[in-house]
Design a protein around this motif. Structure first.
Motif, PDB file in Angstrom:
ATOM      1  N   ALA A   1      33.560  35.714  28.977  1.00 16.41           N
ATOM      2  CA  ALA A   1      34.703  36.380  28.336  1.00 16.41           C
ATOM      3  C   ALA A   1      34.225  37.491  27.394  1.00 16.41           C
ATOM      4  O   ALA A   1      34.794  38.588  27.356  1.00 16.41           O
TER       5      ALA A   1
ATOM      6  N   ILE B   1      27.109  31.361  37.422  1.00 18.68           N
ATOM      7  CA  ILE B   1      28.570  31.328  37.545  1.00 18.68           C
ATOM      8  C   ILE B   1      28.918  31.528  39.018  1.00 18.68           C
ATOM      9  O   ILE B   1      28.128  32.106  39.778  1.00 18.68           O
TER      10      ILE B   1
ATOM     11  N   ALA C   1      34.278  26.742  29.835  1.00 16.31           N
ATOM     12  CA  ALA C   1      34.119  26.736  28.380  1.00 16.31           C
ATOM     13  C   ALA C   1      35.469  27.024  27.733  1.00 16.31           C
ATOM     14  O   ALA C   1      36.378  27.536  28.395  1.00 16.31           O
TER      15      ALA C   1
ATOM     16  N   ARG D   1      39.538  32.458  35.456  1.00 20.30           N
ATOM     17  CA  ARG D   1      38.172  31.967  35.667  1.00 20.30           C
ATOM     18  C   ARG D   1      38.163  30.452  35.857  1.00 20.30           C
ATOM     19  O   ARG D   1      37.368  29.923  36.618  1.00 20.30           O
TER      20      ARG D   1
ATOM     21  N   PRO E   1      23.731  25.622  34.666  1.00 20.78           N
ATOM     22  CA  PRO E   1      24.306  26.115  33.412  1.00 20.78           C
ATOM     23  C   PRO E   1      24.326  27.636  33.258  1.00 20.78           C
ATOM     24  O   PRO E   1      25.132  28.146  32.493  1.00 20.78           O
ATOM     25  N   ASP E   2      23.458  28.349  33.982  1.00 19.52           N
ATOM     26  CA  ASP E   2      23.479  29.814  33.850  1.00 19.52           C
ATOM     27  C   ASP E   2      23.798  30.504  35.170  1.00 19.52           C
ATOM     28  O   ASP E   2      23.468  31.664  35.365  1.00 19.52           O
TER      29      ASP E   2
ATOM     30  N   PHE F   1      23.729  36.468  35.078  1.00 19.82           N
ATOM     31  CA  PHE F   1      23.311  35.076  35.223  1.00 19.82           C
ATOM     32  C   PHE F   1      23.358  34.459  33.833  1.00 19.82           C
ATOM     33  O   PHE F   1      22.355  34.404  33.124  1.00 19.82           O
ATOM     34  N   VAL F   2      24.538  34.088  33.435  1.00 17.51           N
ATOM     35  CA  VAL F   2      24.785  33.646  32.060  1.00 17.51           C
ATOM     36  C   VAL F   2      25.671  32.411  32.060  1.00 17.51           C
ATOM     37  O   VAL F   2      26.375  32.147  33.037  1.00 17.51           O
ATOM     38  N   PRO F   3      25.653  31.655  30.960  1.00 18.60           N
ATOM     39  CA  PRO F   3      26.616  30.572  30.829  1.00 18.60           C
ATOM     40  C   PRO F   3      28.049  31.119  30.890  1.00 18.60           C
ATOM     41  O   PRO F   3      28.329  32.205  30.368  1.00 18.60           O
ATOM     42  N   GLU F   4      28.916  30.338  31.508  1.00 17.42           N
ATOM     43  CA  GLU F   4      30.328  30.712  31.592  1.00 17.42           C
ATOM     44  C   GLU F   4      30.892  31.066  30.207  1.00 17.42           C
ATOM     45  O   GLU F   4      31.731  31.968  30.077  1.00 17.42           O
ATOM     46  N   ALA F   5      30.419  30.380  29.182  1.00 19.76           N
ATOM     47  CA  ALA F   5      30.955  30.599  27.830  1.00 19.76           C
ATOM     48  C   ALA F   5      30.815  32.049  27.387  1.00 19.76           C
ATOM     49  O   ALA F   5      31.565  32.505  26.524  1.00 19.76           O
TER      50      ALA F   5
ATOM     51  N   SER G   1      36.292  29.374  26.131  1.00 21.09           N
ATOM     52  CA  SER G   1      36.600  30.805  26.246  1.00 21.09           C
ATOM     53  C   SER G   1      37.015  31.218  27.655  1.00 21.09           C
ATOM     54  O   SER G   1      37.361  32.379  27.871  1.00 21.09           O
ATOM     55  N   SER G   2      36.963  30.301  28.613  1.00 20.63           N
ATOM     56  CA  SER G   2      37.287  30.669  29.997  1.00 20.63           C
ATOM     57  C   SER G   2      38.765  31.030  30.126  1.00 20.63           C
ATOM     58  O   SER G   2      39.635  30.310  29.630  1.00 20.63           O
TER      59      SER G   2
ATOM     60  N   THR H   1      36.462  28.791  39.069  1.00 19.31           N
ATOM     61  CA  THR H   1      35.388  27.810  38.910  1.00 19.31           C
ATOM     62  C   THR H   1      35.795  26.468  39.496  1.00 19.31           C
ATOM     63  O   THR H   1      35.000  25.813  40.187  1.00 19.31           O
TER      64      THR H   1
ATOM     65  N   LEU I   1      30.148  25.191  35.117  1.00 20.71           N
ATOM     66  CA  LEU I   1      30.703  24.887  33.805  1.00 20.71           C
ATOM     67  C   LEU I   1      31.936  25.724  33.505  1.00 20.71           C
ATOM     68  O   LEU I   1      32.069  26.845  34.013  1.00 20.71           O
TER      69      LEU I   1
END
Lengths: 423, 274
Positions: free
Chosen positions: A45, B139, B162, B169, B136-137, A38-42, B164-165, B173, B160
């Motif tokens: 990776a 996915i 980012a 992904r 935000p948390d 349960f984390v930010p998408e950022a 880095s996606s 998303t 969201l």
């Protein structure tokens, strides 16, 4: 004795059908209904990168040999076991055997995890590590590994804890780490973790987050477990060699749960061995001032994983309390929540007062000053011994030494005005 | 995971973005946390934002561990919590702000929603006139229950992406979102920045290529000039910390704070004109 553990629920996510017979083979992202990401998408990776790197490294003979070399020549592994008969005399005649993680370099089990993750950091080409710390043990271990492997290092520590553990702050700085005092939220470990995640999401290209316990998003619970399970692998054989049999019970303290999972794991598939985790009962689980997450928490999401946690009716994290900074955390690793739910391990609270009594007793009877965290497991072992009866064998993970706790203990026992401790 | 065609359910925030596009602008999405500096002022402030040209309102549900937020929002939500803001106040705020006709999304970390009950929160959010949730948390990989509840109650779900996606992904998303995809302009937490990340434009293009119908850009936007720059390539511009900061006047003068807020929204609203 406890009942046979039930086998893993069929079809539980993350559980391979072929592994269903072995609890020890279960690995993340899910432990039953617990765990996940349960984390930010950022951060996905970076977590994927870490997961892949760890999967490859743990089976790479070169990596395994390098870590093993460090364990033998730097940490001081294997750690010994010590039978403590004078202490055990207070436990109804049971035999009590301590696994001496307190003798490791840096003073606790934390080094086992940190050396593995620091090697992994180098392997994935990153040059900077960050970590959270409560009591400072994980921060000191991370700063140590960073110095050894020439990595830049930043440690996040709640402002409250930097005051309670000033000596460890100095220790980390001596080792070359930058220590950031976290002034947000409750200014303790949970806020230090939030701040470390914020750093990671911002600097993820250069930085690896060396997480200190078996909580957090996948792959941390599995990876940290894999790095700590050497405690139980060694201890299981050592107890067999000493006593000719397996212990009746294994006791460990549980904050996030890394030392506990480390010593439990080798026994998961020994159904005759009771696994008992002792949580910080603080001033009592009938008060709001405790950190007994499994005993009196509920399932929720904190710091990236679904697990038991202390939360209010709106899902806001509640502040925990323990005399031991290392157990003062309102969450717990998902594998423990799962082991509790399926009945393979039990979790019980130990109050500040009970832990300090066991702390005093080990000092006086055996000449070993334990970490206050580990004193919770010692207090639990005294109770278990009386329950299990004479000649039962109890293995206790002495996860850390008490040098860092001398000031707290001196205050607790009122030693500073010359009154002393009465035995 | 069974997932009905997201496009089959009409989207309130999507409609607001499309209406902005029809008048030649990117949509302006404005965030404020409920309960800061107090519940009534936060509602009045959100309604004032709508009056000055915000198309989509993002109401923050204050949370004890806001891992994606920088200092400004952390401080504001802590103050809101300390003052006793609860989940029910957020639902009340949704109802009062949605009465303006604006699309109102709730921005919430996952645990408060989980604790309330995903299905129950979805039902109550829809009943309050809310458009959906920004998470935000959460996915899409972990969102099975929310995907089902949002379909059942016709709610937008904004996940969201980012810098880095990975392309895979982005695709996953984009497929899971309804309304728009929230593109984080930079690797980092919320907070006004002097410049919005250069990677934002690339990320928007990549997210569109991955199948997204609408992409809005957030993190770091603080003024009309930045909004204008983003409006060239994105469907919407999301502003948070800069708006919250206007409500943090040292003199505690609520009326003046809302005046400052209005002036900033007006600047941003002119910025999003293409």
């Amino acid at each position: 004795m406890s009942a046979q553990p039930p086998s893993t629920p069929a079809g539980a996510p993350g559980v391979e059908a072929s592994a269903a017979e072995s609890l020890a083979a279960v690995t993340g992202p899910y432990f039953g209904e617990f765990g996940g990401r349960f984390v930010p998408e950022a951060l996905v990776a970076a977590l994927d990168e870490l997961d892949a790197a760890w999967s490859a490294a743990k089976d790479d003979p070169g990596f395994v040999a390098e870590l093993d070399h460090l364990h033998r020549t730097y940490t001081g592994r294997p750690s010994i076991i010590t039978e403590v008969p004078r202490f055990a005399a207070h436990a109804g005649g049971a035999r009590i055997i301590l696994k001496r993680e307190d003798l490791n370099h840096t003073g606790s089990h934390k080094i086992n995890n940190v050396l593995g993750q620091a090697l992994l950091t180098r392997r994935i080409g990153k040059t900077r590590v960050i970590a959270e710390t409560g009591a400072g043990q994980h921060g000191v271990a991370t700063a140590t590994a960073a110095a050894l492997m020439d990595l830049e290092c930043t440690i996040y520590m709640g402002e409250e804890d930097t005051r309670r553990q000033a000596l460890n702050v100095a220790r980390m700085r001596l080792l070359g780490a930058t220590v950031v005092s976290v002034t947000t939220g409750s200014r303790t470990l949970k806020d230090a973790i939030n701040e470390a995640f914020r750093d990671w999401v911002t600097n993820v290209e250069s930085t690896n987050y060396v997480f200190g316990t078996v909580a957090g998003p996948h792959p941390f619970p599995s990876m940290v477990r894999d790095l700590q399970k050497i405690i139980g692998i060694e201890a299981r054989q050592q107890v067999l060699d000493l006593t000719g049999r397996l212990p009746d019970a294994v006791a460990a303290c549980v904050g996030g749960g890394s030392n506990a999972i480390g010593i439990f794991h080798a026994f998961l598939d020994d159904p005759g061995v009771r696994l008992v985790g002792f949580e910080a009962g603080g001033e009592g689980v009938d008060t709001p001032r405790h950190a007994a997450t499994i005993t009196s928490g509920s399932a929720g999401v904190l710091h990236g994983a679904r697990s038991y946690m202390l939360q209010d009716e709106d899902g806001q994290t509640m502040e925990s309390h323990s005399i031991s900074a290392g157990l003062d955390y309102p969450g717990v690793g998902p594998e423990h929540s799962w082991l509790s739910m399926i009945g393979r391990a039990e979790y019980r609270p130990v109050t500040d007062a009970e832990a300090m009594e066991a702390f005093r007793l080990l000092c006086r009877t055996e000449g070993i000053i334990p970490a206050i965290e580990s004193a919770h497991a010692l207090a639990g072992a005294l109770v278990l011994g009386r329950e299990l009866g004479p000649d039962s064998v109890i293995l206790v993970n002495l996860s850390g030494r008490g040098d860092k706790d001398v000031a707290t203990a001196a205050e607790w026992f009122d030693l500073l005005d010359g009154k002393g401790v009465t035995a | 995971m069974s997932q009905p065609d997201a496009a089959a359910v009409p989207s309130r925030s999507g409609a607001a973005i499309d209406a902005a596009a029809a008048r030649g602008a990117a949509a302006l999405v404005g965030y404020l946390p409920v309960g800061f500096p107090d519940v009534d002022t936060s509602i009045a402030a959100a309604r004032a934002m709508v009056a000055e040209g915000v198309d989509v309102v993002e109401l923050g549900l204050p949370y004890s561990d806001p891992g994606m937020d920088g200092e400004v929002i952390q401080d504001a939500v802590q103050q809101a919590l300390d003052a006793g803001t609860r989940t029910r106040h957020v639902l009340r705020a949704v109802e009062e702000v949605a009465a303006t006709g604006a699309a109102v999304l709730v921005m919430s970390y996952w645990n408060p929603i989980l604790r309330y009950g995903v299905e129950r929160f979805s039902r109550d959010l829809a009943a309050a006139g809310g458009a959906g949730l920004i998470t935000p948390d959460l996915i899409p990989d972990e969102a099975g229950e929310w995907l089902a509840a949002s379909d059942a109650h016709g709610l937008d779900r904004v996940f969201l992406v980012a810098p880095s996606s990975t392309p895979e992904r982005l695709k996953r998303t984009a497929a899971a979102c309804r309304g728009f995809v929230y593109a984080a302009s930079t690797m980092g937490v919320t907070g006004a920045r002097a410049a919005v990340g250069a990677r934002a434009e690339e990320l928007v293009a990549a997210t569109r290529a991955a199948g997204a119908e609408r992409v809005c850009v957030g993190l770091g936007v603080s003024n009309g000039a930045q909004a204008h720059e983003i409006a060239r390539y994105a469907d919407g511009v999301i502003v948070g910390s800069a708006l919250v900061r206007t409500l943090k006047r040292a003199d505690g003068d609520g009326r003046a704070a809302i005046g400052d807020l209005r002036a900033l929204v007006a600047d941003l609203a002119s910025g999003v004109q293409r």
